[in-house]
Motif scaffolding. Structure first.
Motif, short mmCIF file in Angstrom:
data_model
loop_
_atom_site.label_atom_id
_atom_site.label_comp_id
_atom_site.label_asym_id
_atom_site.label_seq_id
_atom_site.Cartn_x
_atom_site.Cartn_y
_atom_site.Cartn_z
N ASN A 164 55.68 42.00 23.22
CA ASN A 164 54.27 41.60 23.18
C ASN A 164 53.80 41.12 24.54
OD1 ASN A 164 53.93 42.14 20.42
ND2 ASN A 164 54.72 40.13 19.86
N THR A 165 54.16 41.85 25.55
CA THR A 165 53.90 41.43 26.93
C THR A 165 53.20 42.53 27.71
OG1 THR A 165 55.82 39.97 26.89
CG2 THR A 165 54.93 40.55 29.05
N LEU A 166 52.23 42.10 28.49
CA LEU A 166 51.46 42.97 29.37
C LEU A 166 51.82 42.60 30.81
CD1 LEU A 166 49.05 45.07 29.04
CD2 LEU A 166 47.57 43.15 29.62
N TYR A 167 51.89 43.60 31.67
CA TYR A 167 52.25 43.35 33.06
C TYR A 167 51.20 43.93 34.00
CZ TYR A 167 56.86 42.64 30.95
OH TYR A 167 57.91 42.20 30.17
N LEU A 168 51.15 43.34 35.19
CA LEU A 168 50.36 43.92 36.27
C LEU A 168 51.20 43.86 37.54
CD1 LEU A 168 47.61 45.18 37.02
CD2 LEU A 168 46.94 42.90 37.84
N GLU A 169 51.65 45.01 37.97
CA GLU A 169 52.41 45.10 39.22
C GLU A 169 51.40 45.32 40.34
OE1 GLU A 169 55.90 45.02 39.24
OE2 GLU A 169 55.82 44.92 41.42
N MET A 170 51.42 44.44 41.34
CA MET A 170 50.46 44.51 42.43
C MET A 170 51.21 44.72 43.74
SD MET A 170 47.86 41.44 41.29
CE MET A 170 49.09 40.17 41.58
N ASN A 171 50.93 45.81 44.40
CA ASN A 171 51.59 46.14 45.66
C ASN A 171 50.56 46.24 46.78
OD1 ASN A 171 54.24 46.46 44.49
ND2 ASN A 171 53.53 48.40 43.64
N ASN A 172 51.07 46.15 48.00
CA ASN A 172 50.23 46.25 49.19
C ASN A 172 49.00 45.35 49.07
OD1 ASN A 172 49.46 47.17 51.71
ND2 ASN A 172 48.41 48.99 50.90
N LEU A 173 49.25 44.11 48.75
CA LEU A 173 48.17 43.16 48.55
C LEU A 173 47.46 42.85 49.85
CD1 LEU A 173 50.01 40.87 46.02
CD2 LEU A 173 47.81 41.97 45.59
N SER A 174 46.16 42.58 49.74
CA SER A 174 45.35 42.21 50.90
C SER A 174 44.63 40.90 50.59
CB SER A 174 44.35 43.31 51.20
OG SER A 174 43.34 43.33 50.21
N PRO A 175 44.12 40.22 51.61
CA PRO A 175 43.39 38.97 51.36
C PRO A 175 42.23 39.15 50.38
CG PRO A 175 43.95 39.12 53.67
CD PRO A 175 44.34 40.43 53.06
N GLU A 176 41.67 40.36 50.33
CA GLU A 176 40.56 40.62 49.40
C GLU A 176 41.00 40.57 47.94
OE1 GLU A 176 39.50 41.40 53.25
OE2 GLU A 176 41.13 42.47 52.20
N ASP A 177 42.29 40.60 47.70
CA ASP A 177 42.80 40.50 46.33
C ASP A 177 42.96 39.05 45.88
OD1 ASP A 177 44.90 43.23 47.22
OD2 ASP A 177 43.16 43.34 45.89
N THR A 178 42.72 38.11 46.76
CA THR A 178 42.82 36.70 46.41
C THR A 178 41.81 36.36 45.32
OG1 THR A 178 43.64 36.03 48.58
CG2 THR A 178 42.55 34.34 47.25
N ALA A 179 42.31 35.82 44.21
CA ALA A 179 41.44 35.52 43.07
C ALA A 179 42.26 34.85 41.98
CB ALA A 179 40.81 36.80 42.53
N MET A 180 41.55 34.34 40.98
CA MET A 180 42.20 33.93 39.74
C MET A 180 42.28 35.19 38.87
SD MET A 180 43.48 31.30 38.15
CE MET A 180 42.66 29.79 38.70
N TYR A 181 43.46 35.47 38.38
CA TYR A 181 43.67 36.65 37.57
C TYR A 181 43.84 36.24 36.10
CZ TYR A 181 44.09 39.72 41.58
OH TYR A 181 43.81 40.46 42.72
N PHE A 182 43.13 36.94 35.25
CA PHE A 182 43.13 36.64 33.83
C PHE A 182 43.67 37.82 33.03
CE2 PHE A 182 40.48 32.86 34.14
CZ PHE A 182 39.74 33.09 35.30
N CYS A 183 44.58 37.52 32.12
CA CYS A 183 44.94 38.50 31.13
C CYS A 183 43.80 38.55 30.12
CB CYS A 183 46.24 38.08 30.45
SG CYS A 183 46.84 39.23 29.21
N ALA A 184 43.46 39.74 29.64
CA ALA A 184 42.24 39.85 28.86
C ALA A 184 42.37 40.91 27.76
CB ALA A 184 41.08 40.20 29.78
N ALA A 185 41.53 40.77 26.76
CA ALA A 185 41.52 41.72 25.65
C ALA A 185 40.11 41.87 25.11
CB ALA A 185 42.46 41.25 24.54
N ASP A 186 39.83 43.04 24.54
CA ASP A 186 38.49 43.28 24.00
C ASP A 186 38.55 44.36 22.94
OD1 ASP A 186 35.52 42.46 25.18
OD2 ASP A 186 35.54 44.32 24.03
N GLY A 187 37.59 44.32 22.03
CA GLY A 187 37.51 45.34 21.00
C GLY A 187 36.93 46.65 21.50
#
Length: 123
Positions: A77-100
């Motif tokens: 029951n786990t979701l992943y986000l692999e993030m590579n080649n990160l840049s300063p523009e990727d700086t943020a609060m990241y939220f796991c999310a769901a929607d109908g």
């Protein structure tokens, strides 16, 4: 009711990688898009990646295509986000999310979100 608990954020230098995890609790019946959204200071929240639960199709914002990969482990029951080649523009609060709604172009604000995990990328 869906509850989402993220982990895995942190600080990394530009060009580095991080993997975010999200454990999903509750009844996901009627959920057609599981994904990740982010919000940087002073900017609106944006969807960056999504998938149909149990499906194979994935969806990405143009800004992360080719660098981020979303995946799921249904047994955990786990979701992943692999993030590579990160840049300063990727700086943020990241939220796991769901929607109908179906993921589509991820242009909507997800109905369910976790508390968020901070990702900071330094140059």
């Amino acid at each position: 009711q869906v509850q989402l608990v993220e982990s895995g954020g942190g600080s990394v230098q530009a060009g580095g990688s991080l993997r975010l995890s999200c454990v999903v609790f509750g009844n996901t019946y009627g959920i057609h898009c599981m994904g990740w959204a982010r919000q940087a200071p002073g900017k609106r929240r944006e969807g960056v990646a999504g998938l149909f639960p149990g499906g194979v199709s994935t969806y990405y914002a143009d800004s992360v295509k080719g660098r981020f990969t979303i995946s799921q482990d249904n047994a955990k029951n786990t979701l992943y986000l692999e993030m590579n080649n990160l840049s300063p523009e990727d700086t943020a609060m990241y939220f796991c999310a769901a929607d109908g709604r179906f993921c589509g172009d991820l242009s909507f604000d997800f109905a369910y979100r976790g508390q968020g995990t901070q990702v900071t990328v330094s140059s």
